[in-house]
Enzyme design. Structure first.
Site, PDB file in Angstrom:
ATOM      1  N   ARG A 259       0.816  -1.210   0.000  1.00  0.00           N
ATOM      2  CA  ARG A 259       0.000   0.000   0.000  1.00  0.00           C
ATOM      3  C   ARG A 259       0.851   1.261   0.000  1.00  0.00           C
ATOM      4  O   ARG A 259       2.074   1.213   0.079  1.00  0.00           O
ATOM      5  CB  ARG A 259      -0.876  -0.005   1.263  1.00  0.00           C
ATOM      6  CG  ARG A 259      -2.004  -0.998   1.253  1.00  0.00           C
ATOM      7  CD  ARG A 259      -3.294  -0.308   0.874  1.00  0.00           C
ATOM      8  NE  ARG A 259      -3.545   0.822   1.757  1.00  0.00           N
ATOM      9  CZ  ARG A 259      -4.291   0.762   2.858  1.00  0.00           C
ATOM     10  NH1 ARG A 259      -4.873  -0.372   3.191  1.00  0.00           N
ATOM     11  NH2 ARG A 259      -4.465   1.836   3.605  1.00  0.00           N
ATOM     12  N   TYR A 267      -4.390 -10.012   3.917  1.00  0.00           N
ATOM     13  CA  TYR A 267      -5.630 -10.760   4.109  1.00  0.00           C
ATOM     14  C   TYR A 267      -5.196 -12.149   4.538  1.00  0.00           C
ATOM     15  O   TYR A 267      -4.503 -12.844   3.783  1.00  0.00           O
ATOM     16  CB  TYR A 267      -6.421 -10.849   2.808  1.00  0.00           C
ATOM     17  CG  TYR A 267      -7.099  -9.553   2.410  1.00  0.00           C
ATOM     18  CD1 TYR A 267      -8.293  -9.163   3.020  1.00  0.00           C
ATOM     19  CD2 TYR A 267      -6.563  -8.731   1.438  1.00  0.00           C
ATOM     20  CE1 TYR A 267      -8.919  -7.978   2.660  1.00  0.00           C
ATOM     21  CE2 TYR A 267      -7.184  -7.545   1.071  1.00  0.00           C
ATOM     22  CZ  TYR A 267      -8.359  -7.175   1.691  1.00  0.00           C
ATOM     23  OH  TYR A 267      -8.982  -6.008   1.341  1.00  0.00           O
ATOM     24  N   PRO A 343     -13.789  -9.238   0.361  1.00  0.00           N
ATOM     25  CA  PRO A 343     -13.085  -8.049  -0.147  1.00  0.00           C
ATOM     26  C   PRO A 343     -11.836  -8.353  -0.969  1.00  0.00           C
ATOM     27  O   PRO A 343     -11.252  -7.444  -1.540  1.00  0.00           O
ATOM     28  CB  PRO A 343     -12.697  -7.314   1.144  1.00  0.00           C
ATOM     29  CG  PRO A 343     -12.623  -8.352   2.190  1.00  0.00           C
ATOM     30  CD  PRO A 343     -13.547  -9.463   1.796  1.00  0.00           C
TER      31      PRO A 343
HETATM   32  P1  FAD Z   1     -20.210   1.865   3.036  1.00  0.00           P
HETATM   33  O1  FAD Z   1     -18.817   2.173   2.734  1.00  0.00           O
HETATM   34  O2  FAD Z   1     -20.498   0.819   4.042  1.00  0.00           O
HETATM   35  O3  FAD Z   1     -20.880   3.220   3.477  1.00  0.00           O
HETATM   36  C1  FAD Z   1     -22.147   3.248   4.096  1.00  0.00           C
HETATM   37  C2  FAD Z   1     -22.292   4.574   4.801  1.00  0.00           C
HETATM   38  O4  FAD Z   1     -23.624   4.667   5.255  1.00  0.00           O
HETATM   39  C3  FAD Z   1     -21.405   4.682   6.010  1.00  0.00           C
HETATM   40  O5  FAD Z   1     -20.732   5.916   6.000  1.00  0.00           O
HETATM   41  C4  FAD Z   1     -22.377   4.570   7.181  1.00  0.00           C
HETATM   42  O6  FAD Z   1     -21.985   5.345   8.305  1.00  0.00           O
HETATM   43  C5  FAD Z   1     -23.640   5.095   6.583  1.00  0.00           C
HETATM   44  N1  FAD Z   1     -24.862   4.546   7.192  1.00  0.00           N
HETATM   45  C6  FAD Z   1     -25.150   3.259   7.427  1.00  0.00           C
HETATM   46  N2  FAD Z   1     -26.386   3.150   7.934  1.00  0.00           N
HETATM   47  C7  FAD Z   1     -26.884   4.405   8.023  1.00  0.00           C
HETATM   48  C8  FAD Z   1     -28.109   4.940   8.491  1.00  0.00           C
HETATM   49  N3  FAD Z   1     -29.103   4.156   8.951  1.00  0.00           N
HETATM   50  N4  FAD Z   1     -28.269   6.264   8.457  1.00  0.00           N
HETATM   51  C9  FAD Z   1     -27.289   7.093   7.995  1.00  0.00           C
HETATM   52  N5  FAD Z   1     -26.091   6.621   7.547  1.00  0.00           N
HETATM   53  C10 FAD Z   1     -25.914   5.296   7.563  1.00  0.00           C
HETATM   54  N6  FAD Z   1     -13.744  -2.827  -1.368  1.00  0.00           N
HETATM   55  C11 FAD Z   1     -12.916  -2.658  -2.414  1.00  0.00           C
HETATM   56  O7  FAD Z   1     -13.336  -2.221  -3.476  1.00  0.00           O
HETATM   57  N7  FAD Z   1     -11.603  -2.962  -2.325  1.00  0.00           N
HETATM   58  C12 FAD Z   1     -11.070  -3.454  -1.196  1.00  0.00           C
HETATM   59  O8  FAD Z   1      -9.883  -3.712  -1.147  1.00  0.00           O
HETATM   60  C13 FAD Z   1     -11.906  -3.636  -0.076  1.00  0.00           C
HETATM   61  N8  FAD Z   1     -11.415  -4.068   1.079  1.00  0.00           N
HETATM   62  C14 FAD Z   1     -12.229  -4.120   2.158  1.00  0.00           C
HETATM   63  C15 FAD Z   1     -11.698  -4.546   3.326  1.00  0.00           C
HETATM   64  C16 FAD Z   1     -12.494  -4.627   4.423  1.00  0.00           C
HETATM   65  C17 FAD Z   1     -11.877  -5.130   5.649  1.00  0.00           C
HETATM   66  C18 FAD Z   1     -13.843  -4.237   4.388  1.00  0.00           C
HETATM   67  C19 FAD Z   1     -14.692  -4.273   5.621  1.00  0.00           C
HETATM   68  C20 FAD Z   1     -14.391  -3.829   3.221  1.00  0.00           C
HETATM   69  C21 FAD Z   1     -13.595  -3.790   2.093  1.00  0.00           C
HETATM   70  N9  FAD Z   1     -14.091  -3.416   0.880  1.00  0.00           N
HETATM   71  C22 FAD Z   1     -13.277  -3.302  -0.199  1.00  0.00           C
HETATM   72  C23 FAD Z   1     -15.494  -3.168   0.750  1.00  0.00           C
HETATM   73  C24 FAD Z   1     -15.806  -1.717   0.790  1.00  0.00           C
HETATM   74  O9  FAD Z   1     -15.411  -1.106   1.984  1.00  0.00           O
HETATM   75  C25 FAD Z   1     -17.280  -1.568   0.626  1.00  0.00           C
HETATM   76  O10 FAD Z   1     -17.737  -2.431  -0.376  1.00  0.00           O
HETATM   77  C26 FAD Z   1     -17.586  -0.147   0.244  1.00  0.00           C
HETATM   78  O11 FAD Z   1     -17.190   0.727   1.251  1.00  0.00           O
HETATM   79  C27 FAD Z   1     -19.078  -0.016   0.004  1.00  0.00           C
HETATM   80  O12 FAD Z   1     -19.392   1.307  -0.160  1.00  0.00           O
HETATM   81  P2  FAD Z   1     -20.843   1.816   0.214  1.00  0.00           P
HETATM   82  O13 FAD Z   1     -20.792   3.277   0.037  1.00  0.00           O
HETATM   83  O14 FAD Z   1     -21.842   1.015  -0.494  1.00  0.00           O
HETATM   84  O15 FAD Z   1     -21.040   1.450   1.761  1.00  0.00           O
END
Ligand code: FAD
Length: 614
Positions: A259, A267, A343
Site C-alpha cells: 500500500r 488478508y 473483499p
Molecule cells: P459503506 O462504505 O459501508 O458506506 C455506508 C455509509 O452509510 C457509512 O458511512 C455509514 O456510516 C452510513 N450509514 C449506514 N447506515 C446508516 C443509516 N441508517 N443512516 C445514515 N447513515 C448510515 N472494497 C474494495 O473495493 N476494495 C477493497 O480492497 C476492499 N477491502 C475491504 C476490506 C475490508 C476489511 C472491508 C470491511 C471492506 C472492504 N471493501 C473493499 C469493501 C468496501 O469497503 C465496501 O464495499 C464499500 O465501502 C461499500 O461502499 P458503500 O458506500 O456502499 O457502503
C-alpha cells in the site's frame, strides 16, 4: 414544516459520495445523511480498479488519486512445494515449514492489470483519502449539496399517488441526530422532516433503507473466516512490495497488498477457526496477535513481524445480493446495500462507486428536465446483472483462495494451482471493471460486434487536437459533465465521399428541431487525414461552435495523426474503424456507448435520442 429537496442520499461512503458528486454537478438540492460523526480515517477498502480510475479521472480528480496511490504492477504466486520436488532447497534443523513436508516458493508472476485494457493500472489507496477527494469535488462544484453527519433517518413514507408527478415530492423522510439518545423509545432531540423527489440508499450492508422497502439480501454465508491487517511489516520475505497470493499446505492462505505510505495489507485466512455451518464467528474473540500468528505460520520459513498496525478486522466470507434495487423508480439502493461479497478481489468500493456512477446522471438528467423519467428503470436492469456476475465470480474466487493446494493431480479435494492461476488471470479482466457490457435498453441500442459497440465503455486512444497540435486521450474529451457526445469517425477528409457524408450529418446537427441539436448533445470529430491537409472551416460548424452560440470551441476536432512528442496513437486501428466507411458513436454521459452506426444516418441517431431525451 418539512424541508423540500431534490435528492436525499442516505450514507456518505463511496457509493453515496459518487451519487453526491453527480448531484453537485447537476446542482441538485441534495442532503446526504450519515449516522457517523466523520468519514472513516483508516481501514476498509483500498483497491482502485482501472475502470474506477477512469471514472474518477472523468470528474477531474483521478490523476491526483493515481499519483498518490500505490500502483500494483505484478502478482506473485507462492505455493507450497513438497521437499521431494524441491531438492535444491536448503533446510535447517529449526526450519518449520507449514506441514513439515515442504516450503512455500514463488511459482509464477503475472502482470497485475491485463496489458492494454486501460491507461490506468490497478492501484491502492485508503478509502478515507478517496472520500476526501470526493468531498473536495462536491464542495467546490456546488453549494446545494449538504453532507449532514451524525444524522440518521428513522421514518420514511412514499406517497404512491405522486410517484409519476414530475414536480412533486413524493418521499418524506424523518431524521434524527445520532448523538442524542432515545427517551422511552422516542428521540430526545428535535427531529427533522425532509421531503424529496428521489432517495438513494447507500447505507451499507445493514441498509436501513432496504429494510424500509421490505427488500432482503439473498445468498450464503460460508464458514471461511479471514483477518485483515494494515501494517508496516519487518520481514525477510522477498516479495513484500508485490501483490502476492500465498497458499500454504494446511495453515491457510494470505494475500499481500503493498500500500501507500509503506503500509502492507495482509488478508490472512484463519484456517483454525471453523464456526460451523450456518454459524457466525464472534469477532469479539479475535485479536491482531491471533491473526498475525496465523500469518507467521502461513509464511514460514520467512519471518515477519510488525512495529505498527494501523487497522485490523475479521470477516466471514458470504455472498449476498438484494432481491430488488428500489421502488417506483423513486427510491434506489446502491453499493453494499444491495451486494456484499469477500473483499479480496478489491471490488466492493469499485462496484459501489460504479453503481451510483450509473444512477447519478440518470437522476440528474431527469430532474433537470433533459431526459425521460423512464430511463431510470435501466439502473436496475444494468447494474443488477453486474452484481450477480460479481457474486458468482467471488464465490469461485473465494473458494479457490480458501482451499488448500492439491498435493498432486490425484488429490481431488485440493485446489489445482494451475486452475487457480487461470481463474485469477481471467478474473482480472472482470475485476478491472472495463469488461462491463450493458444489455440493449432505452439507453443502449441493439449491438453489433466491433470494439465500439453499444453497451461497452468508450475506450481511449491518443489523437491530436486539430487546432493546437496537442496529443490527447480521446476519452478525456468525454468528461462526466452530463453531456451526451456524438463521436464521429469520418475517415479521410480529402475524399469526396467522406465529405459528402459529413455534410449530410452537418445538416442534421444544424437542424433546429433535431434531437441532435440539443445543448446536451455535443459533436466531436476524429478525422483520419493528415492534420496539414485540413482546416477547421472544412468541417461542419457544429463541430467547432458551441451549441446555439457564436463562441468557438477549439477542442472538439481531432486527427488520428502524428504528434510531435508522443508519436502516433493509431486510433482508427485501435477502435477498429474503417477509414473509408467511418463510424458515428453516441456516448452517454457515463462514457458508455449508446448507439453506433453510419455517420450520415441522422434519422437513426435522432430516433434513438428522441427515445431517451425530452
Ligand atoms: P459503506 O462504505 O459501508 O458506506 C455506508 C455509509 O452509510 C457509512 O458511512 C455509514 O456510516 C452510513 N450509514 C449506514 N447506515 C446508516 C443509516 N441508517 N443512516 C445514515 N447513515 C448510515 N472494497 C474494495 O473495493 N476494495 C477493497 O480492497 C476492499 N477491502 C475491504 C476490506 C475490508 C476489511 C472491508 C470491511 C471492506 C472492504 N471493501 C473493499 C469493501 C468496501 O469497503 C465496501 O464495499 C464499500 O465501502 C461499500 O461502499 P458503500 O458506500 O456502499 O457502503
Amino acid at each position: 414544516m418539512a424541508r423540500q429537496v431534490d435528492l436525499v442520499i442516505v450514507g456518505a461512503g463511496p457509493a453515496g459520495l459518487m451519487a453526491a458528486a453527480w448531484a453537485a454537478f447537476y446542482n441538485l438540492k441534495t442532503v446526504v445523511l450519515d449516522k457517523r460523526p466523520s468519514k472513516i480515517e483508516k481501514g476498509h477498502a483500498d483497491g482502485l480498479q482501472s475502470r474506477t480510475l477512469e471514472i474518477l479521472h472523468s470528474f477531474g480528480f483521478g490523476d491526483q488519486i493515481y499519483r498518490e496511490a500505490n500502483r500494483l504492477q505484478e502478482v506473485c504466486f507462492w505455493v507450497l512445494h513438497l521437499l521431494r520436488a524441491t531438492p535444491r532447497l536448503l533446510i535447517t534443523d529449526d526450519f518449520q515449514n507449514p506441514d513439515n513436508n515442504g516450503v512455500i516458493r514463488r511459482t509464477d508472476r503475472i502482470p497485475d492489470t491485463i496489458l492494454g485494457i486501460s491507461r490506468f493500472q490497478q492501484s491502492v489507496l485508503h478509502q478515507g483519502r478517496i472520500e476526501d477527494y470526493f468531498l473536495e469535488f462536491i464542495d467546490r462544484t456546488s453549494k446545494n449539496v449538504h453532507i449532514q453527519r451524525s444524522t440518521e433517518p428513522f421514518g420514511m413514507h412514499i406517497d404512491e399517488t405522486l410517484v409519476e408527478a414530475a414536480d412533486d415530492w413524493p418521499i418524506t423522510v424523518r431524521t434524527r441526530s445520532t448523538q442524542d439518545g432515545l427517551t422511552n423509545g422516542v428521540p430526545s432531540n428535535k427531529d427533522d422532516l425532509i421531503q424529496c423527489k428521489y432517495l438513494i440508499g447507500c447505507d451499507g450492508a445493514h441498509s436501513w433503507v432496504r429494510g424500509q422497502m421490505g427488500l432482503v439480501m439473498e445468498g450464503e454465508q460460508t464458514e471461511s473466516v479471514w483477518g485483515v491487517m494494515d501494517v508496516i511489516p519487518v520481514t525477510n520475505f522477498p516479495d513484500i512490495r508485490m501483490r502476492c497470493v500465498i497458499h500454504s499446505a494446511s495453515s491457510g492462505s494470505i494475500m499481500v497488498i503493498p500500500r501507500e505510505r509503506g503500509l502492507v495489507r495482509l488478508y490472512i485466512q484463519l484456517a483454525s477457526i471453523q464456526p460451523g455451518a450456518g454459524h457466525r464467528y464472534d469477532r469479539a474473540k479475535g485479536s491482531p496477535e491471533m491473526i498475525f500468528e496465523a500469518a507467521q505460520r502461513i509464511m514460514r520459513p520467512w519471518e515477519i513481524r510488525y512495529d505498527y498496525c494501523e487497522w485490523w478486522t475479521i470477516y466471514q466470507i458470504g455472498q449476498r445480493l438484494g432481491n430488488g434495487y428500489g421502488a417506483h423508480d423513486r427510491i434506489f439502493l446502491a453499493g453494499d446495500a444491495v451486494h456484499t461479497h469477500s473483499p479480496k478481489a478489491g471490488q466492493g468500493m469499485n462496484v459501489s462507486i460504479q453503481d451510483t456512477y450509473n444512477l447519478g446522471w440518470k437522476i440528474g438528467s431527469v430532474l433537470t428536465g433533459t431526459a425521460r423519467r423512464s430511463i431510470l428503470s435501466t439502473y436496475e436492469s444494468e447494474r443488477r446483472p453486474i452484481a450477480k456476475q460479481l457474486i458468482d465470480f467471488d464465490r469461485k474466487f473465494s473458494r479457490m483462495f480458501s482451499g488448500r493446494p492439491a498435493k498432486d493431480i490425484a488429490d481431488e479435494a485440493g485446489i489445482s494451482m494451475t486452475e487457480f492461476k487461470s481463474t485469477f488471470e481471467k478474473g482480472n479482466i472482470f475485476t478491472s471493471g472495463t469488461s462491463v457490457e450493458y444489455a440493449e435498453s432505452q439507453v443502449v441500442s441493439s449491438s453489433s460486434g466491433k470494439i465500439l459497440r453499444p453497451g461497452v465503455r468508450f475506450p481511449s486512444f491518443q489523437v491530436v487536437c486539430q487546432c493546437d497540435a496537442t496529443p490527447v486521450q480521446l476519452a478525456d474529451a468525454l468528461k462526466s459533465d452530463g453531456i451526451w457526445r456524438l463521436v464521429v469517425f469520418c475517415g479521410d477528409l480529402t475524399q469526396d465521399a467522406t465529405n459528402q457524408r459529413l455534410k449530410t450529418l452537418g445538416k442534421g446537427l444544424e437542424d433546429a428541431i433535431s434531437a441532435l441539436n440539443k445543448p446536451v448533445v455535443e459533436p466531436i470529430l476524429v478525422h483520419a487525414s493528415s492534420r496539414d491537409n485540413v482546416e477547421l472551416a472544412d468541417v461542419p460548424a457544429p463541430f467547432y461552435y458551441r451549441s446555439n452560440s457564436n463562441e468557438r470551441d477549439y477542442y472538439r476536432v481531432f486527427a488520428d495523426d502524428w504528434s510531435y512528442h508522443h508519436g502516433h496513437g493509431h486510433a482508427y486501428g485501435g477502435y477498429d474503424v474503417d477509414r473509408n466507411q467511418g463510424l458515428a458513436v453516441l456516448v452517454r454521459p457515463d462514457q458508455y456507448i449508446a448507439w453506433a452506426g453510419d455517420i450520415d444516418d441522422t434519422g437513426a441517431m435522432e430516433e434513438f435520442l428522441d427515445g431517451c431525451l425530452l
